[in-house]
Scaffold this motif. Structure first.
Motif, PDB file in Angstrom:
ATOM      1  N   TRP A 182      -5.996   1.905  -8.064  1.00  0.00           N
ATOM      2  CA  TRP A 182      -7.172   1.632  -7.256  1.00  0.00           C
ATOM      3  C   TRP A 182      -6.822   0.814  -6.025  1.00  0.00           C
ATOM      4  N   LYS A 183      -7.521   1.096  -4.968  1.00  0.00           N
ATOM      5  CA  LYS A 183      -7.419   0.258  -3.778  1.00  0.00           C
ATOM      6  C   LYS A 183      -8.340  -0.946  -3.942  1.00  0.00           C
ATOM      7  N   SER A 184      -8.136  -1.952  -3.112  1.00  0.00           N
ATOM      8  CA  SER A 184      -8.908  -3.190  -3.209  1.00  0.00           C
ATOM      9  C   SER A 184     -10.407  -2.932  -3.138  1.00  0.00           C
ATOM     10  N   ARG A 185     -10.813  -1.997  -2.290  1.00  0.00           N
ATOM     11  CA  ARG A 185     -12.250  -1.713  -2.117  1.00  0.00           C
ATOM     12  C   ARG A 185     -12.881  -1.223  -3.409  1.00  0.00           C
TER      13      ARG A 185
ATOM     14  N   ASN B 291       1.286   9.587  -5.381  1.00  0.00           N
ATOM     15  CA  ASN B 291       1.921  10.876  -5.073  1.00  0.00           C
ATOM     16  C   ASN B 291       2.585  11.465  -6.306  1.00  0.00           C
ATOM     17  N   LEU B 292       3.352  10.634  -7.029  1.00  0.00           N
ATOM     18  CA  LEU B 292       4.097  11.108  -8.196  1.00  0.00           C
ATOM     19  C   LEU B 292       3.157  11.472  -9.339  1.00  0.00           C
ATOM     20  N   CYS B 293       2.123  10.651  -9.552  1.00  0.00           N
ATOM     21  CA  CYS B 293       1.155  10.945 -10.612  1.00  0.00           C
ATOM     22  C   CYS B 293       0.415  12.243 -10.321  1.00  0.00           C
ATOM     23  N   GLY B 294       0.009  12.409  -9.066  1.00  0.00           N
ATOM     24  CA  GLY B 294      -0.696  13.637  -8.691  1.00  0.00           C
ATOM     25  C   GLY B 294       0.169  14.872  -8.881  1.00  0.00           C
TER      26      GLY B 294
ATOM     27  N   ILE C 180       7.622  -0.592  -8.316  1.00  0.00           N
ATOM     28  CA  ILE C 180       6.824  -1.788  -8.037  1.00  0.00           C
ATOM     29  C   ILE C 180       7.607  -3.085  -8.217  1.00  0.00           C
ATOM     30  N   THR C 181       8.788  -3.007  -8.833  1.00  0.00           N
ATOM     31  CA  THR C 181       9.655  -4.190  -8.951  1.00  0.00           C
ATOM     32  C   THR C 181      10.846  -4.107  -8.005  1.00  0.00           C
ATOM     33  N   ASN C 182      10.812  -3.112  -7.121  1.00  0.00           N
ATOM     34  CA  ASN C 182      11.847  -2.969  -6.094  1.00  0.00           C
ATOM     35  C   ASN C 182      13.240  -2.786  -6.682  1.00  0.00           C
ATOM     36  N   GLY C 183      13.331  -1.926  -7.721  1.00  0.00           N
ATOM     37  CA  GLY C 183      14.639  -1.546  -8.211  1.00  0.00           C
ATOM     38  C   GLY C 183      15.021  -2.032  -9.593  1.00  0.00           C
TER      39      GLY C 183
ATOM     40  N   SER D  49       0.828  -1.205   0.000  1.00  0.00           N
ATOM     41  CA  SER D  49       0.000   0.000   0.000  1.00  0.00           C
ATOM     42  C   SER D  49       0.864   1.258   0.000  1.00  0.00           C
ATOM     43  N   ILE D  50       2.000   1.240   0.686  1.00  0.00           N
ATOM     44  CA  ILE D  50       2.865   2.421   0.700  1.00  0.00           C
ATOM     45  C   ILE D  50       3.527   2.635  -0.654  1.00  0.00           C
ATOM     46  N   CYS D  51       3.834   1.544  -1.361  1.00  0.00           N
ATOM     47  CA  CYS D  51       4.400   1.657  -2.707  1.00  0.00           C
ATOM     48  C   CYS D  51       3.397   2.310  -3.651  1.00  0.00           C
ATOM     49  N   LEU D  52       2.150   1.850  -3.619  1.00  0.00           N
ATOM     50  CA  LEU D  52       1.123   2.432  -4.478  1.00  0.00           C
ATOM     51  C   LEU D  52       0.797   3.869  -4.062  1.00  0.00           C
TER      52      LEU D  52
END
Length: 409
Positions: free
Chosen positions: A280-283, A135-138, A217-220, A127-130
């Motif tokens: 999107w979040k899971s909800r 943040n960057l997109c905004g 999202i791929t950790n580097g 969740s922190i990664c997304l």
């Protein structure tokens, strides 16, 4: 001595140009503003500070710097120093994105940085990664709306900020990086620009953002290869060698294949990126599938498309084989399901979401999700990783203009 990249993150002073007082009110006026400053503050030494055009008294600026209103962050690729001037002492930039991942991989991360987990045990972004991606997109949406282009998106220009509640990612303001210092680093040279080169267009920012999102999202990892010397060639050949890493993550695969396209008009805008299912979040995903299930009752075109679809990865087209038998038995209390029908699977997901609080402790333990809002990402996405994007594409083509669905597109 390392060369210094001069970057400014302070706020614009509301004081009139005629005022050069070093009083506390002047300092407070500078710290309380919310606008970006339009000049670079250059900390050239410990004894003198100057501005490019506005002549604030050196004593006032040095008073701020003396109280640690600036930090030095090293570029993750070339180890050169980024001087970050801050007028808000509550802002704390821990490091840049490249440095974060480098430290985590090498085992030298501080306790604070260890709290930032970018991927979970299943290899999916946390969740922190997304949150960082959003943040960057905004930030890019706001930049492009104002008619500005960043022009240098790469992990070295993504700063990790400590907040009262957690962390966030922010873009370094590239307009305050001097052109002479930029050319001395390889951060922006190997694999962060599209095949069109350094073109001052929003579409070029989208390519760089796509590379940074992949990196996150791929950790580097880098979409065009882990060898910096081959990335330029791969970009020109449109050879996204590492895109296969996302084969089991269709939301990311779908978005990044568009963002990294060599065709500028094929890349989505920053606003469209922000609306994509990856964000999107899971909800929200769960609500989308439930709404699609309800719409399928009255929309023959969507219903026929769902019935004709085959879920990739489901053996013999019977989706119940992916779900524990006790869960199937329990859910039959609410509805009779056709295990060869995608539409029926959506009904199954809808009913479980609605009746989740009525599930027995045994069934909840089998599902392994405590909160109903996490039901899709925590359970169904693992069983049917390709289901969501398959349904999303069908709805986008057939009924994205339907009432209640515009919020998803």
């Amino acid at each position: 001595m390392s060369q210094i990249h001069e970057v400014y993150f302070g706020q614009e002073s509301r004081a009139s140009s005629s005022s050069s007082s070093s009083s506390s009110s002047s300092v407070m006026e500078m710290t309380n503003s919310t606008d970006y400053h339009d000049q670079t503050v250059i900390a050239t030494s410990t004894t003198s500070t100057k501005t490019a055009k506005k002549n604030y008294e050196a004593q006032s600026i040095w008073y701020i710097l003396w109280n640690k209103f600036w930090r030095r962050v090293r570029c993750w690729k070339c180890n050169e120093i980024l001087v970050i001037s801050e007028y808000d002492h509550q802002i704390l930039y821990l490091c840049n994105l490249g440095e974060l991942i480098q430290k985590q991989h090498s085992g030298t991360a501080t306790n604070e940085l260890k709290q930032i987990k970018l991927t979970n045990q299943n290899g999916r972004p946390t969740s922190i990664c997304l949150k960082f991606v959003r943040n960057l997109c905004g930030a890019l949406v706001g930049l492009h709306k104002s008619g500005k282009i960043h022009g240098n998106l790469n992990p070295g220009n993504v700063l990790i900020k400590k907040e009262i509640k957690g962390f966030r990612a922010e873009l370094a303001n590239n307009s305050f990086i001097s052109s002479s210092s930029y050319h001395s680093t390889d951060c922006g040279k190997f694999g962060w620009e599209g095949a069109e080169g350094r073109v001052k267009k929003a579409e070029s920012d989208i390519f760089g953002l796509g590379c940074v999102i992949f990196f996150l999202i791929t950790n580097g990892r880098h979409p065009f290869g882990d060898d910096p010397s081959l990335r330029e060639h791969n970009i020109k050949q449109n050879n996204i060698v590492n895109l296969s890493l996302l084969k089991d993550f269709p939301e990311a695969f779908h978005l990044l294949s568009h963002m990294l396209s060599p065709l500028l008009n094929y890349r989505p805008s920053a606003m469209k990126v922000l609306k994509q299912p990856l964000m999107w979040k899971s909800r929200k995903k769960q609500a989308f599938l439930c709404d699609t299930s309800d719409l399928g009752k009255n929309n023959s075109l969507l219903s026929d498309s769902l019935e004709a679809s085959i879920i990739e990865g489901v053996s013999n087209t019977c989706w119940n084989q992916n779900i524990h038998e006790d869960i199937i038995t329990h859910m039959r209390n609410y509805h009779r399901y056709d295990f060869a029908s995608v539409r029926s699977l959506l009904r199954f997901i809808r009913n479980m979401s609605i009746h989740y609080k009525q599930l027995s402790p045994h069934i909840m333990n089998l599902i392994g999700v405590k909160d109903r809002d996490d039901l899709f990402d925590g359970y169904f996405a693992r069983l049917f990783p390709n289901l969501f994007m398959m349904v999303y594409k069908l709805v986008e083509v057939n009924c994205s203009e339907e009432r209640g669905f515009k919020e998803y597109f």
